[in-house]
Design an enzyme around this catalytic site. Structure first.
Site, short mmCIF file in Angstrom:
data_model
loop_
_atom_site.label_atom_id
_atom_site.label_comp_id
_atom_site.label_asym_id
_atom_site.label_seq_id
_atom_site.Cartn_x
_atom_site.Cartn_y
_atom_site.Cartn_z
CG ASP A 117 -2.01 1.10 0.94
OD1 ASP A 117 -1.91 2.13 0.61
OD2 ASP A 117 -3.17 0.61 1.09
CG ASP B 131 -8.39 3.74 -2.32
OD1 ASP B 131 -7.59 3.65 -3.19
OD2 ASP B 131 -8.11 4.70 -1.45
CB ALA C 120 -4.79 0.79 -8.28
CB CYS D 118 -10.74 -9.58 -16.83
SG CYS D 118 -10.97 -8.14 -17.89
CB CYS E 147 -21.26 26.93 -21.16
SG CYS E 147 -21.56 25.51 -21.96
ZN LIG Z 1 -12.05 -9.04 -19.77
#
Ligand SMILES: [Zn+2]
Lengths: 336, 708
Positions: B50, B119, B123, B160, B175
């Site tokens: 981490d 989170d 990543a 995946c 705008c």
């Molecule tokens: Zn995939």
């Protein structure tokens, strides 16, 4: 003023609390946090499941939690009991858990009581808003539940056997609020040009008061009418019966013996289950397994938080975790 | 520890646990819980990574950390505390980013399985690719509020992470932000842009001054108003906001009068804008109203400054105070390094004060509901609330999945969803019926990944292609790009090799309609074939997206120009195109249905009108979907969240495979302002704040939207 009154105490959050509890206040609101801040919890049974409940409740920021346990820390407890250090084996489980529990949140009063729950008079339970019992016998559960009912205390029970677990709630008559969001269509014809009028929708959140009446634990013990996916209910009965008879839960050393199978046979026969629950009996049911304590203890703690904050509908009344399918199902049993 | 006592786990599992080596990516909310479960179960060899350090607001759930650990490495402290639980385990920690080249395929191949506890999407995408490249099973998980999910990712067996479209982040047209805000969030986004203009990194796409190129105001823009010329970008030409502010010594009154009086006067001169809108009302510094507008329940709570509604006069003094301290801080930094600047941080008192004050002042001017600082922080920081219990439950399921992977029973690792309320079958924890199969058109896990990319080859530069398309959108870390069949290197990951190409327009390198590019990322072991389709850039920047990506080129053709907004009509009910002002219908919407009605609506910030909902519901049902097939995946802390929809399960479509039309991506990315630097999109950097379906508790007031 939105100051909260509970047990005569006016509770205001301090800046330190607002900072610490920031992320959860953003979820359940300031009001809930203030109610939590006033709640007194009794936790019976500091096993792996109890440690999970304790952790979650202490992190949430209740006023106080009392650990009631007369058992000694065993080697088996260390499969999931992360609050007690290894070198405390043989010491009282509640005492052994105190230090780490307190470190989780210094703002919560953590107390220890090493007496047996059987030595506690009914009046003892009046000292708490919530009682959560684990590793108790059927006789004890019924009795604690009765005492809580009598005193208007919210009663919870829960346990983990290996990869299986349950939680139960008897909240008596429970009042709470729930947010109801409605979508409303509004016509807005701007500048008097109907061609340009747009259909707008707005969502309006209103808070609705609700009430649910619960039943005591003993009324759910003899149910024949189970919904689909209800099989783990029988496993619960088998394991509670086993505990009642043997005075402890199935041990790893008994894995290859018939003692659990004997108890299972009684239930299988009684409910004419055939081989319907054989796969569940074959699960790992010996000693508490950490990830399952986390799951069932997480559900239990969230129910306690929900109940104390009187927000959102609590589960009525039995939660069963099926280790085979990973289904977590709510069964509403024993209703008249 | 379970695995060290015989008889607790069955022998196969016991041996597998004792022999395994596992990686936990992330030591936050889920990571702490996973690590606890692993060490208590008796895993013997664990690595955890981490890059983050501990913050006070983590302590309510990341229970391995305590007050004295604030500021320290999460991975290091998590290891230290977990070792107390079980001193016999080997834990290796890395205070580092998993996306660096130190953690390549050979690193991942060391493990029996990888558990994500991340989170942020960037990543997650990266670890997904690394695990696919290494062929190591990955357990992906996430939580948002009371909800969460766990799923297995295994090459060839399951979906995946990138097989399904994640809802795009919400962005707002320039705008709307600069000229015609109508909701609190518009003012908050404007205030964050203003912060960057004054103290942060200046970004031309974050201009805060009136936008004279607003097509709505075209005829009257600035007529008879200030004698200012506007450049082709629509910005009023003058010295930069920063330079101007610095030359005035960050004088609060001067800044206030320019931002909240002069600029508003200029906007008022753009008559067309106000024909059907309430015109803004300029403010005078010396005469700020001190009553609290719309003073209602929000105004109580004397105890907490964050919870109280500030009056405009109070906003003015907070504005002055925060400018004073921010300008001082900037000056101090620039003394050391002249090019230095501040970075907006929701947890920085002055930076947050500044945004809260400016957003409220602007809201007042435009007649928009004001918010307290607490709520503005949620919106500006894109905070997704997180609690201990949800993380604990999800982490428990993660480790149960790990057991099954170790026993080589991958088919049993069906996705599991934790719901905030039981579904119609009274399930709180809802498993899928089977592992979701891979999307054959996935541009990441398909055998030969390919996409069609529609963009204007006469406008887009090589640098833009690299940053906004390849890195930000397609999530490559260090791409190499060649023109297929010509051997021309367009982008090289070797520093300096193709620098000269950066500013060049694609067409100048011979990239035009029909060109095929080969993009490779060495670290991710990932090769993608990109077919270029010429598509004219929008006349006004931000009006339509700069580029579109689809797995199937057909998806880019018919709908694009005309009827895209009418029907969210892909087979899986996904919206592929949206008009930024219109209803944003995303698949996160759990359709109101029996007992779920309350929750499902509550968690939406934007609720589609009922007729759209019904239509979508039918679509889903025809595909056999159930309400519980949809779930939000987290970002445990304070990041944007990603939305999953269950993919079409194979059994439903085996008869007519041609009907299974997978939409890999036809997402609209309105303009560059959301496509910042290539970094994990942390909340602070993501200037535009919402993912749809965000559980950020936007106060339960009224949200308006327009149906087509
Ligand atoms: Zn995939």
């Amino acid at each position: 003023m939105m100051t909260e009154e509970m047990d005569g105490n006016i509770i205001e959050l301090t800046d330190a609390e607002a900072e610490l509890y920031d992320r959860q206040i953003r979820l359940w609101g300031l009001e809930s946090q203030k109610r939590l801040r006033a709640a007194k919890i009794l936790l019976i049974g500091l096993n792996g499941f109890g440690a999970e409940v304790a952790k979650n409740i202490i992190l949430a920021g209740v006023k106080s939690i009392t650990f009631l346990d007369n058992r000694e820390l065993s080697q088996l407890d260390l499969c999931a009991q992360f609050l007690a250090p290894k070198n405390a084996i043989g010491k009282n489980r509640a005492e052994a858990s105190l230090e780490r529990a307190q470190t989780l949140n210094p703002m919560v009063e953590v107390a220890v009581d090493t007496e047996s729950v059987d030595d506690k008079p009914d009046k003892f339970f009046e000292n708490f808003d919530v009682v959560c019992a684990s590793e108790c016998s059927l006789t004890q559960l019924k009795r604690i539940n009765r005492a809580c009912r009598k005193n208007g205390v919210k009663f919870f029970a829960g346990d983990v056997w290996g990869t299986f677990g349950y939680t139960f709630a008897d909240l008596g008559k429970h009042d709470f609020v729930e947010d109801v969001v409605q979508s409303k269509k509004i016509q807005s014809s701007e500048a008097g040009e109907p061609a340009l009028a747009k259909v707008k929708f707005e969502t309006i959140t209103t808070t609705v008061k609700k009430s649910i009446t619960f039943v005591p634990f003993e009324t759910i013990l003899d149910t024949c009418d189970l919904p689909r996916d209800g099989e783990p209910y029988y496993l619960l009965k088998i394991l509670l019966n086993y505990r009642e008879k043997h005075g402890h839960d199935p041990l790893p050393s008994e894995r290859d013996t018939d003692s659990l199978k004997k108890e299972a046979a009684v239930i299988i026969d009684k409910y004419k289950l055939g081989d319907k629950i054989d796969h569940l009996i074959c699960e790992n049911l010996y000693a508490q397994i950490s990830p399952v304590c986390a799951i069932v203890g997480g559900v239990m703690a969230q129910e306690i938080i929900k109940t104390v904050s009187q927000k959102q509908s609590p589960h009525n009344n039995l939660f069963l975790f099926n280790p085979d399918t990973m289904c977590g199902k709510i069964l509403c049993l024993g209703q008249k | 520890m379970a695995a060290s006592i015989s008889g607790v786990l069955d022998t196969d599992l016991q041996n597998a646990v004792l022999r395994s080596k596992v990686l936990v990516v992330g030591a936050g909310g889920i990571g702490c819980e996973v690590l606890k479960n692993l060490v208590m179960t008796g895993f013997t060899d664990i690595e955890i990574i981490d890059l983050d350090t501990i913050d006070v607001s983590n302590l309510n759930r990341q229970f391995l950390f305590h007050k004295q650990h604030v500021g320290k490495s999460k991975a290091a402290v998590a290891r230290e505390t977990a070792l107390k639980f079980n001193p016999d385990v080997k834990i290796t920690h890395y205070h580092d980013s998993i996306t660096t080249s130190d953690y390549g395929v050979s690193f991942f191949k060391k493990f029996n399985l990888v558990m994500n506890a991340l989170d942020n999407r960037a990543a997650r995408n990266h670890v997904n690719r690394m695990c696919l490249a290494s062929d190591i099973p990955l357990i992906e998980s996430g939580t948002a509020g009371y909800e969460g999910q766990v799923e297995l990712i295994k090459k060839g067996l399951s979906q995946c992470y990138e097989c399904t479209t994640k809802a795009p982040q919400k962005t707002y047209p320039g705008c709307t932000i600069r000229n015609t805000p109508s909701e609190p969030i518009h003012c908050i986004v404007w205030a964050k842009h203003l912060f960057n203009q004054l103290f942060g990194e200046e970004d031309p796409d974050q201009d805060v001054s009136p936008d004279t190129a607003d097509p709505e105001a075209a005829d009257t823009a600035g007529e008879g108003a200030l004698q200012t010329e506007s450049n082709d970008k629509g910005n009023v030409d003058r010295v930069s906001t920063r330079t101007w502010a610095q030359s005035s010594g960050y004088d609060a009154e001067k800044l206030f009068m320019k931002l909240f009086h002069d600029d508003i006067m200029y906007l008022l001169s753009m008559d067309n804008l106000w024909k059907k809108r309430r015109p803004p009302v300029p403010l005078i510094w010396t005469d700020l109203p001190d009553g609290v507008a719309g003073c209602s329940k929000d105004t109580v709570e004397p105890g907490l400054r964050d919870q109280r509604q500030w009056s405009i006069a109070e906003c003015g003094s907070v504005f002055a105070q925060s400018i004073k301290s921010l300008s001082k801080e900037l000056a101090e930094r620039q003394k050391k390094c002249p090019s230095d600047h501040l970075i907006w941080d929701k947890d920085d008192q002055s930076a947050m004060d500044f945004v809260a004050a400016c957003a409220n002042i602007r809201a007042y001017i435009f007649g928009i509901a004001q918010k307290n600082r607490f709520d503005i922080k949620s919106m500006a920081g894109n905070i997704i609330p997180a609690i201990a219990t949800t993380n604990a439950i999800i982490a428990g399921i993660v480790v149960l999945h790990a057991f099954r992977i170790l026993l080589d029973n991958l088919k049993a690792c069906r996705s599991v969803y934790l719901r905030s309320k039981p579904n119609h079958k009274n399930l709180l924890l809802v498993p899928e019926k089977s592992v979701n199969p891979p999307n054959p058109l996935c541009y990441v896990c398909a055998p030969t990944p390919q996409v069609t990319l529609a963009l204007d080859t006469t406008k887009m530069t090589v640098k833009e292609l690299e940053e906004t398309v390849l890195k930000t959108r397609l999530n490559m870390i260090a791409p190499d790009v060649m023109i297929d069949g010509k051997g021309i290197v367009v982008i090289s990951s070797e520093e300096g090799e193709t620098e000269a190409n950066n500013g060049r327009i694609l067409e100048q390198l011979g990239i035009r309609d029909g060109t095929i590019l080969k993009a490779d990322d060495f670290l991710q072991n990932y090769s993608l074939t990109i077919t270029i389709v010429q598509r004219e850039a929008p006349a006004v920047k931000g009006q339509t997206p700069d580029f579109l990506i689809a797995a199937d080129p057909e998806d880019l053709k018919p709908k694009e120009e005309d009827d895209g907004s009418k029907e969210p009509s892909t087979s899986n009910g996904k919206v592929e195109k949206f008009d930024q002002d219109a209803v944003v219908l995303v698949e996160t919407e759990v359709t109101p249905q029996s007992s779920d009605a309350d929750v499902s609506k509550k968690r939406k910030t934007v609720t589609p009108p009922p007729d759209v909902v019904n239509k979508k519901q039918r679509t889903e049902n025809s595909n056999g979907y159930e309400d519980d097939d949809i779930c939000i995946i987290e970002d445990s802390d304070s990041d944007m969240q990603c939305i999953y929809q269950k993919s079409v399960s194979p059994t439903k479509h085996t008869n007519k495979p041609s009907e299974t039309k997978y939409e890999t991506e036809a997402q609209v990315i309105p303009n560059k302002c959301m496509l910042q630097k290539h970094k994990p999109l942390l909340d602070e950097e993501c200037l535009i704040v919402y993912d749809e379906g965000d559980e950020t508790p936007i106060p339960p007031t009224v949200k308006q939207q327009r149906a087509e």
